[in-house]
Structures are given as structure tokens and as C-alpha cells.
Design an enzyme around this catalytic site. Structure first.
Site, short mmCIF file in Angstrom:
data_model
loop_
_atom_site.label_atom_id
_atom_site.label_comp_id
_atom_site.label_asym_id
_atom_site.label_seq_id
_atom_site.Cartn_x
_atom_site.Cartn_y
_atom_site.Cartn_z
N ASN A 63 -20.49 -29.36 -45.93
CA ASN A 63 -20.60 -28.06 -46.58
C ASN A 63 -20.52 -28.23 -48.10
OD1 ASN A 63 -20.73 -26.14 -44.43
ND2 ASN A 63 -18.61 -26.64 -43.94
N LYS A 90 -10.46 -18.63 -46.11
CA LYS A 90 -9.97 -19.04 -44.80
C LYS A 90 -9.15 -17.94 -44.15
CE LYS A 90 -11.19 -23.45 -44.16
NZ LYS A 90 -11.76 -24.06 -42.96
N GLU A 140 -5.36 -27.48 -46.75
CA GLU A 140 -6.81 -27.27 -46.85
C GLU A 140 -7.36 -27.94 -48.10
OE1 GLU A 140 -10.20 -26.09 -45.14
OE2 GLU A 140 -8.28 -25.37 -44.36
N ASP A 141 -8.38 -28.77 -47.92
CA ASP A 141 -9.15 -29.36 -49.03
C ASP A 141 -8.30 -30.18 -49.99
OD1 ASP A 141 -11.33 -28.32 -47.83
OD2 ASP A 141 -11.90 -26.95 -49.43
N ARG A 161 -10.40 -31.50 -53.32
CA ARG A 161 -11.63 -31.82 -52.58
C ARG A 161 -12.17 -30.54 -51.96
NH1 ARG A 161 -14.00 -32.48 -48.07
NH2 ARG A 161 -12.20 -31.62 -46.97
N ASP A 164 -6.66 -28.56 -41.61
CA ASP A 164 -7.90 -28.08 -41.00
C ASP A 164 -9.06 -29.04 -41.19
OD1 ASP A 164 -9.52 -26.06 -39.67
OD2 ASP A 164 -10.43 -25.73 -41.63
N ASP A 165 -9.11 -29.74 -42.33
CA ASP A 165 -10.21 -30.67 -42.58
C ASP A 165 -10.17 -31.84 -41.62
OD1 ASP A 165 -11.15 -29.31 -45.07
OD2 ASP A 165 -9.15 -29.85 -45.72
N TYR A 212 -17.43 -17.02 -46.94
CA TYR A 212 -17.03 -18.42 -46.81
C TYR A 212 -18.23 -19.30 -47.12
CZ TYR A 212 -13.92 -22.18 -45.86
OH TYR A 212 -13.15 -23.29 -46.04
#
Length: 550
Positions: free
Chosen positions: A411, A177, A248-249, A159, A271-272, A106
Site C-alpha cells: 500500500n 484505523k 501500527e507502522d 514506516r 497489525d503490520d 484509509y
């Protein structure tokens, strides 16, 4: 030399593949660890070298070859190839070496893997649904070989970490993930499905790359995009009705809209927004056990006003409300700085998600000015802009805080607002520091400072495990709030004496089991459970956790 005959009394099991088909099945393959009896039973005699290895010996071989790889990207490829051919061994290796290997599978290395995904592509992993599949998404989902999917992680690649639009190359994120769901919380990998929703890309480098794996067109926007996502979400409900859907993202504009649209209809979360909020709040609860004081007494300044910043602020406000202050007073303790400066009421054109944290104070144009004006106790970076916690900013934090709390959470590592060493050196080693990606311990003037890693992996696997175990029909912010509290409770006094505000990573499966239990209790108390409550929740959840040993 005498030859060993296959025992004719050993009857093969009808439900098991045999021979090369078994060796090609990553879920069942044990490689050289198949016993003599199993080799006879499943037609493997001669297809493997004669020596039978233990799993420990196999781990030794994998790690020996891993250490010989010249780059982190080659190590990533090495581990992902193992996951494909022997899934149990892969998770055994990850669990045994979680400190060393989580940054590879990850953040930060998965970011580089996404950037080069088309160039390192070997075997398909997960499902790619594109705009070309409009009208047929349920049919595409049915192509997945596992019928009982319980967790889906989906991205549209807009993203990816702090790297921006990676299009279909973003598949590395759902894959990574879900690997953490299994390694950190024991979610059965056969019930996990990574998905990329390919709606195009605006990344010109990818559009001009002959090895790019996605559809080569600009990103779909507006009503057409919403129709595609809506068809996808409804297709998931049709084909995998018991699945938790994790977004996610996604880009900021879509992330908040989609969460608001689906959170009260389906079992879903982002999750973000919520996971990042959970891990940051847990870090605050833990840090306050060092500094003293209550959450509702802290002034918190965020650099970054997107999904992560607002998600963290919203969850912190929820924690403050539990301590008895009003919603208005709680929000007044949270301040946002975006690319244009401090978010205040007098600014025009603010996005909807920023408005609730736009306060009636004079505007200042930059982070340093905001720190001097607001005098925060806590500084949280979620901007994706490296080096923005300058020495001047850090020294200012140390002027009015005995123990300034500094979280540089962007990150991958290259995007971190400051390094651990910078935080410690510019605060006379008084900062309580955490980062999104790992940093090594720092030795200053004979003292060893051990930075914490505020990685979402401390929260989302446990929350997901609790949701799956209770067959929840909804995911709420309350579940992330109790997850954050539970995570903070797992940090020992000894850990905090070392400067840690999160538990050591080798404890993460145990920590996730406690988080899952707390989350499942919320599911049952709120009437969102899809099955009867077990007598011993913790023991029941532990019993469901995936075991990679053989």
C-alpha cells in the site's frame, strides 16, 4: 404570523449539554436532525434552520457535497470534518457507502493525507505524545476526555504504509484505523484513542517544512527510544488498564522487538505483522478452495522480508502445523526475497527475523531468478516496490501453475507490485489475484475479472472487537489464525465464481461479528478473559456493536 413557544413543561436533562455546547459535541450532535421536541428540550430553537431533516436526507447532503469535491484529498478533508462535528452521521455515511469511501478514509488516500498532514491540519484528533513528555506520559494520557478507553492505535510514524518516515504526520494512520474499527466492526468510537508517539523524524523535507506539526529533531534511537516506549506502554496500563494496544507502522527493527517484548505481558499486537498475516492467510484459504490442495502443499515466495512478509510467513506456518507437518518442513515451504536477493543461509548479516526462513540452497540475486528456481504456487508482494511483479515474473508463475496465486499487497496503490490488469493479462486470465489497495474490475476478451482486496480491515477490526468484548488480557497468533479461517468461510461460492477471495465489503460488519465471536471463544478457552462468558457469544457481540442511526 404566530410564533411557536418553547413548551415550559419539557425539562432539560441535567447530564446533557445545551445549546451551542451540544451542537459542538461531535458525539451527541445530530445537526438538522434534532426533532422539534429536542430543540425545545436542549435550547436549540433558533440555533438551527426550522426544517427537521431525516438522517437519510443528511446522508444525501453529505454525499452530494462529497461528489463535488475536485480531488480525493478534498474528499478526505470533507469526511474528516464531518467526523468532528457529527460522529454518528459520519459512520452512517461510511457504512452506507463503504465500497466507495474506505479508499478515501484509509488506503490509498490516507497516505497522501499523512504526507500533507501539517498543511491540511484543522482540528486536533487523538493524542500526540513526544520525547518532550518524558516522565509525564501518564499525565498526558489523563488529558484525554474519555475515561473508558478500550482500544488504542499508536504509531511512531517511521514506516507509514509504503511511504516511509512521516514523523508526527503519521497520525492519519491511527485515526484511519480506528475509523475502520467502528465502521467495519462496530467498536464504540468514544472508547477508541489514536496516538502518535513523536520521537523525531529523519525526513529532511519535514524537518525543513515550517508547517510540520512534530518536534524538529532526528529520530531518537537506542536506549533512549526504548525508555520512552516503555514509559508509554506502562502509562497506558496505569491510565487505561482495559485497553487493547495496537502498534501500527513502526519500522522493522523496532516492530519485531517491541512485539516480542510486550506480547506476553500486555494486551497488545502489531497489525503490520499479525493483521497482515491474518488477511493474507485468509486469502490463501479462500484461493485454495478454487485451486484445490492443502495449505501445507503450497510453495510460497515472498517479495519483501520485513514486518508484513515475515508476519504472513509465520502465520502461514502456524496454519501448516495444524495440518500435521513439522515446523521445519513448514518453514521450508516459505521463501523470502529482499532487496539483495533470495534469503539463504550463506548470506551474512541477516536480521534476526529473517533467519528462520533462511534455507540452505544456492543464492539467486533477484525475484525472477527466485521464481524460476523455487517454482512457487503462491507469490506474495509486501515490498513497497511498485512494478516488481514484471510480465516476465507473472508469465513464469503461469508456466508451472494452472491457477497461479498472486497477492500484490503493498500500500498505497502507487506501491503495488502489479496491477490487477497486469496480473490477468500476463497469466492468460488464470491468476487468482488480490491487492492491498483496491483495483477496478478488468474486462479482457469479453470476460470480467473482479480482483480481491486483501485489506487488513477484513481482519483487525473483528479481532479487536472479540478481544474487547471478552476483555482479553492477551492477544495471541491463534486468534489471528482462527480469524483468518473465519474470514475465508464467509466467502460464498458465488463470490469465488466472480474471482473474489474476500467477502464483498458491504458485508464486513457481519463478517467482523463472526470473526469477533471466533476470537472471543479462543480468549475464553485459553483463560485470557476478564469477564464471564455470555450464553450466546454471537448475539452478545452483536449487541455491543455501535449503532450510528438516530
Amino acid at each position: 404570523m404566530a410564533t411557536r413557544r418553547i413548551d415550559p413543561n419539557i425539562a432539560p436533562r441535567a447530564c446533557m449539554p445545551r445549546g451551542m455546547d451540544l451542537l459542538r459535541d461531535g458525539n451527541l450532535n445530530k445537526g438538522t436532525a434534532f426533532t422539534d421536541k429536542e430543540r425545545d428540550e436542549y435550547g436549540l430553537r433558533g440555533l438551527l434552520p426550522p426544517h427537521v431533516n431525516t438522517q437519510d436526507e443528511q446522508v444525501m447532503r453529505i454525499m452530494g457535497n462529497y461528489q463535488k469535491k475536485p480531488t480525493d484529498l478534498e474528499r478526505f478533508i470533507h469526511l474528516m470534518s464531518l467526523e468532528r462535528r457529527n460522529r454518528r452521521l459520519f459512520y452512517r455515511v461510511i457504512m452506507d457507502h463503504i465500497d466507495e469511501l474506505m479508499p478515501i478514509i484509509y488506503t490509498p488516500v490516507v497516505g497522501q493525507a499523512c504526507q500533507e498532514y501539517g498543511h491540511i491540519f484543522r482540528n486536533p484528533r487523538g493524542l500526540f505524545l513526544s520525547a518532550n513528555d518524558k516522565g509525564f506520559m501518564a499525565d498526558v494520557l489523563r488529558n484525554w476526555p474519555e475515561p473508558d478507553v478500550r482500544i488504542i492505535v499508536v504509531t511512531d510514524g517511521e514506516r507509514i504504509l509504503g511511504l516511509g518516515d512521516q514523523g508526527a504526520n503519521g497520525m492519519g494512520i491511527p485515526v484511519g484505523k480506528l475509523a475502520l474499527y467502528t465502521a467495519c466492526a462496530g467498536v464504540d468510537p468514544t472508547r477508541a484513542l489514536p496516538i502518535t508517539l513523536d520521537v523525531g523524524t529523519n525526513n529532511e523535507a519535514l524537518l525543513n517544512d515550517p508547517l510540520y506539526i512534530g518536534i524538529k529533531r532526528p529520530r531518537i534511537r537506542g536506549a533512549e527510544y526504548d525508555e520512552l516506549v516503555d514509559e508509554f506502554v506502562n502509562a497506558v496500563q496505569e491510565v487505561f488498564p482495559k485497553a487493547l494496544l495496537q502498534f501500527e507502522d513502526f519500522g522493522n527493527t523496532n516492530a519485531f522487538r517491541l512485539l516480542d517484548k510486550y506480547r506476553d505481558k500486555f494486551c497488545t499486537f502489531n497489525d503490520d505483522i499479525q493483521g497482515t498475516g491474518g488477511v493474507a492467510l485468509a486469502g490463501l484459504y479462500s484461493a485454495l478452495k478454487i485451486t484445490g490442495g492443502k495449505l501445507s502443499e503450497q510453495r510460497i515466495l515472498f517479495l519483501g522480508a520485513g514486518e508484513a512478509g515475515v508476519g504472513i510467513a509465520d502465520l502461514i506456518v502456524s496454519g501448516m502445523l495444524e495440518e500435521g507437518i513439522s515446523l521445519e518442513d513448514a518453514r521450508k515451504l516459505c521463501w523470502l526475497v529482499d532487496s539483495k536477493g533470495l534469503v539463504v543461509k550463506s548470506r551474512d548479516g541477516l536480521a534476526d527475523h529473517k533467519l528462520r526462513f533462511a534455507h540452505d540452497v544456492p543464492f539467486v540475486p533477484d525475484l525472477f531468478s527466485a521464481v524460476k528456481a523455487m517454482k512457487p504456487n503462491v507469490l506474495i508482494g509486501v515490498s513497497g516496490q511498485p512494478g516488481t511483479f514484471t510480465p516476465e515474473v507473472l508469465k513464469a508463475m503461469a508456466e508451472f501453475n494452472e491457477r497461479p496465486i498472486v497477492f500484490a499487497m503493498s500500500n498505497p496503490t502507487s506501491k503495488s507490485e502489479c496491477t490487477a490488469e497486469q496480473a490477468y493479462r500476463n497469466t492468460e486470465c488464470r491468476a487468482i489475484y488480490a491487492s492491498g489497495s483496491p483495483f477496478d474490475p478488468v474486462d479482457i476478451d469479453g470476460r470480467r475479472m473482479v480482483p480481491g482486496q486483501g485489506n487488513n480491515a477484513y481482519i483487525f477490526p473483528g479481532v479487536g472487537l472479540g478481544v474487547i468484548a471478552a476483555q482479553a488480557t492477551r492477544v495471541t497468533d491463534e486468534m489471528f489464525l482462527v480469524g483468518a479461517k473465519t474470514l475465508a468461510e464467509q466467502v460464498s461460492d458465488e463470490d469465488r465464481k466472480k474471482g473474489l477471495i474476500f467477502p464483498p465489503l458491504p458485508k464486513i460488519r457481519e463478517v467482523s461479528a463472526y470473526i469477533a465471536t471466533a476470537v472471543a471463544e479462543v480468549v475464553y478457552s485459553r483463560g485470557f478473559a476478564g469477564k464471564p462468558r455470555p450464553e450466546d457469544m454471537f448475539r452478545s457481540i452483536q449487541g455491543e456493536m455501535y449503532d450510528p442511526y438516530y
